[in-house]
Design a protein around this motif. Structure first.
Motif, mmCIF file in Angstrom:
data_model
loop_
_atom_site.group_PDB
_atom_site.id
_atom_site.type_symbol
_atom_site.label_atom_id
_atom_site.label_comp_id
_atom_site.label_asym_id
_atom_site.label_seq_id
_atom_site.Cartn_x
_atom_site.Cartn_y
_atom_site.Cartn_z
ATOM 1 N N ARG A 64 0.836 -1.213 0.000
ATOM 2 C CA ARG A 64 0.000 0.000 0.000
ATOM 3 C C ARG A 64 0.863 1.252 0.000
ATOM 4 O O ARG A 64 0.627 2.200 -0.746
ATOM 5 C CB ARG A 64 -0.939 -0.008 1.207
ATOM 6 C CG ARG A 64 -1.992 1.102 1.170
ATOM 7 C CD ARG A 64 -2.863 1.097 2.421
ATOM 8 N NE ARG A 64 -2.156 1.545 3.603
ATOM 9 C CZ ARG A 64 -1.820 2.812 3.862
ATOM 10 N NH1 ARG A 64 -2.112 3.762 3.009
ATOM 11 N NH2 ARG A 64 -1.195 3.135 4.975
ATOM 12 N N ARG A 65 1.905 1.247 0.833
ATOM 13 C CA ARG A 65 2.816 2.397 0.888
ATOM 14 C C ARG A 65 3.540 2.581 -0.440
ATOM 15 O O ARG A 65 3.663 3.695 -0.953
ATOM 16 C CB ARG A 65 3.840 2.217 2.006
ATOM 17 C CG ARG A 65 4.865 3.334 2.050
ATOM 18 C CD ARG A 65 5.903 3.119 3.150
ATOM 19 N NE ARG A 65 6.982 4.050 2.986
ATOM 20 C CZ ARG A 65 8.080 3.818 2.269
ATOM 21 N NH1 ARG A 65 8.256 2.660 1.681
ATOM 22 N NH2 ARG A 65 9.010 4.736 2.161
ATOM 23 N N LEU A 66 4.015 1.495 -1.016
ATOM 24 C CA LEU A 66 4.748 1.577 -2.281
ATOM 25 C C LEU A 66 3.842 2.038 -3.420
ATOM 26 O O LEU A 66 4.297 2.768 -4.315
ATOM 27 C CB LEU A 66 5.396 0.228 -2.602
ATOM 28 C CG LEU A 66 6.544 -0.163 -1.678
ATOM 29 C CD1 LEU A 66 6.910 -1.625 -1.861
ATOM 30 C CD2 LEU A 66 7.755 0.737 -1.902
ATOM 31 N N GLU A 67 2.576 1.651 -3.403
ATOM 32 C CA GLU A 67 1.626 2.134 -4.412
ATOM 33 C C GLU A 67 1.525 3.656 -4.348
ATOM 34 O O GLU A 67 1.473 4.329 -5.374
ATOM 35 C CB GLU A 67 0.256 1.496 -4.203
ATOM 36 C CG GLU A 67 0.219 0.043 -4.598
ATOM 37 C CD GLU A 67 -0.988 -0.715 -4.060
ATOM 38 O OE1 GLU A 67 -1.780 -0.135 -3.258
ATOM 39 O OE2 GLU A 67 -1.127 -1.895 -4.412
ATOM 40 N N GLY A 68 1.486 4.187 -3.132
ATOM 41 C CA GLY A 68 1.451 5.642 -2.965
ATOM 42 C C GLY A 68 2.730 6.308 -3.443
ATOM 43 O O GLY A 68 2.697 7.374 -4.069
ATOM 44 N N LEU A 69 3.863 5.671 -3.167
ATOM 45 C CA LEU A 69 5.144 6.225 -3.616
ATOM 46 C C LEU A 69 5.259 6.212 -5.129
ATOM 47 O O LEU A 69 5.837 7.112 -5.730
ATOM 48 C CB LEU A 69 6.308 5.437 -3.016
ATOM 49 C CG LEU A 69 6.579 5.589 -1.532
ATOM 50 C CD1 LEU A 69 7.743 4.686 -1.116
ATOM 51 C CD2 LEU A 69 6.894 7.031 -1.183
ATOM 52 N N LEU A 70 4.719 5.181 -5.739
ATOM 53 C CA LEU A 70 4.830 5.019 -7.189
ATOM 54 C C LEU A 70 4.193 6.183 -7.931
ATOM 55 O O LEU A 70 4.706 6.612 -8.959
ATOM 56 C CB LEU A 70 4.175 3.693 -7.591
ATOM 57 C CG LEU A 70 4.425 3.203 -8.997
ATOM 58 C CD1 LEU A 70 5.917 3.049 -9.271
ATOM 59 C CD2 LEU A 70 3.730 1.867 -9.209
ATOM 60 N N THR A 71 3.111 6.730 -7.383
ATOM 61 C CA THR A 71 2.422 7.831 -8.067
ATOM 62 C C THR A 71 3.247 9.105 -8.115
ATOM 63 O O THR A 71 3.008 9.953 -8.967
ATOM 64 C CB THR A 71 1.072 8.142 -7.387
ATOM 65 O OG1 THR A 71 1.311 8.616 -6.054
ATOM 66 C CG2 THR A 71 0.174 6.920 -7.358
ATOM 67 N N ARG A 72 4.230 9.212 -7.229
ATOM 68 C CA ARG A 72 5.036 10.441 -7.203
ATOM 69 C C ARG A 72 6.535 10.177 -7.344
ATOM 70 O O ARG A 72 7.346 11.075 -7.126
ATOM 71 C CB ARG A 72 4.724 11.257 -5.966
ATOM 72 C CG ARG A 72 4.922 10.568 -4.661
ATOM 73 C CD ARG A 72 4.438 11.452 -3.507
ATOM 74 N NE ARG A 72 4.832 10.914 -2.244
ATOM 75 C CZ ARG A 72 4.189 9.944 -1.591
ATOM 76 N NH1 ARG A 72 3.112 9.421 -2.101
ATOM 77 N NH2 ARG A 72 4.626 9.515 -0.428
ATOM 78 N N ARG A 124 11.360 5.062 -10.636
ATOM 79 C CA ARG A 124 10.083 4.364 -10.798
ATOM 80 C C ARG A 124 10.261 2.848 -10.942
ATOM 81 O O ARG A 124 9.537 2.072 -10.307
ATOM 82 C CB ARG A 124 9.337 4.937 -11.986
ATOM 83 C CG ARG A 124 7.929 4.452 -12.084
ATOM 84 C CD ARG A 124 7.166 5.245 -13.159
ATOM 85 N NE ARG A 124 5.834 4.732 -13.277
ATOM 86 C CZ ARG A 124 4.816 5.058 -12.510
ATOM 87 N NH1 ARG A 124 4.980 5.931 -11.540
ATOM 88 N NH2 ARG A 124 3.630 4.537 -12.685
ATOM 89 N N ALA A 125 11.205 2.402 -11.749
ATOM 90 C CA ALA A 125 11.409 0.959 -11.956
ATOM 91 C C ALA A 125 11.787 0.264 -10.648
ATOM 92 O O ALA A 125 11.332 -0.854 -10.376
ATOM 93 C CB ALA A 125 12.470 0.714 -13.025
ATOM 94 N N HIS A 126 12.578 0.924 -9.823
ATOM 95 C CA HIS A 126 12.967 0.357 -8.528
ATOM 96 C C HIS A 126 11.741 0.186 -7.625
ATOM 97 O O HIS A 126 11.560 -0.866 -7.002
ATOM 98 C CB HIS A 126 14.020 1.251 -7.860
ATOM 99 C CG HIS A 126 14.380 0.830 -6.482
ATOM 100 N ND1 HIS A 126 15.193 -0.244 -6.224
ATOM 101 C CD2 HIS A 126 14.029 1.333 -5.264
ATOM 102 C CE1 HIS A 126 15.322 -0.395 -4.916
ATOM 103 N NE2 HIS A 126 14.623 0.551 -4.313
#
Length: 129
Positions: free
Chosen positions: A77-85, A91-93
């Motif tokens: 869930r946290r990583l999904e939020g990070l991915l948007t920004r 981004r690939a990491h």
């Protein structure tokens, strides 16, 4: 004299709950002690409610329950939020970490938080109860 801050892990249902529990343990009701991994690490280095000489222990009670709440699902869930920004070069990491978390592999938020505490405050500064 060593100060002990007690976190009641039974009430932690996610990362926001951890930030609230940690802030209240150190600085009382509504207290602040970081709201992201970097600010949490900064707070552990001192000046945000802990003794200046670093003589404190965090006693994390019912940590097993917290470990489940801060497991792979909450990590994803946290990583999904990070991915948007995320910056395009990062981004690939983040996508790789997200895929691992969704598959139930890799470090969890609980693992990361424990690691930050041990790195910034010292291994003896954390008691898992």
């Amino acid at each position: 004299m060593t100060v002990t801050y007690v976190i009641d892990g039974s009430g932690i249902t996610g990362l926001d709950g951890f930030w609230a529990a940690m802030g209240e343990a150190v600085n009382g009701p509504g207290g602040y002690f970081g709201r992201n991994l970097d600010s949490f690490a900064d707070c552990l280095r001192g000046g945000f409610g802990t003794p200046a000489d670093g003589s404190f222990v965090i006693e994390w009670r019912d940590h097993a329950r917290s470990a489940r709440a801060l497991g792979h699902e909450e990590t994803a869930r946290r990583l999904e939020g990070l991915l948007t920004r995320a910056h395009p070069t990062h981004r690939a990491h983040v996508e790789r970490e997200l895929a691992e978390a969704r598959a139930g592999r890799g470090p969890t938020l609980f693992d990361v938080l424990v690691g930050i505490i041990r790195e910034e405050a010292g291994p003896e500064a954390l008691r898992l109860a």
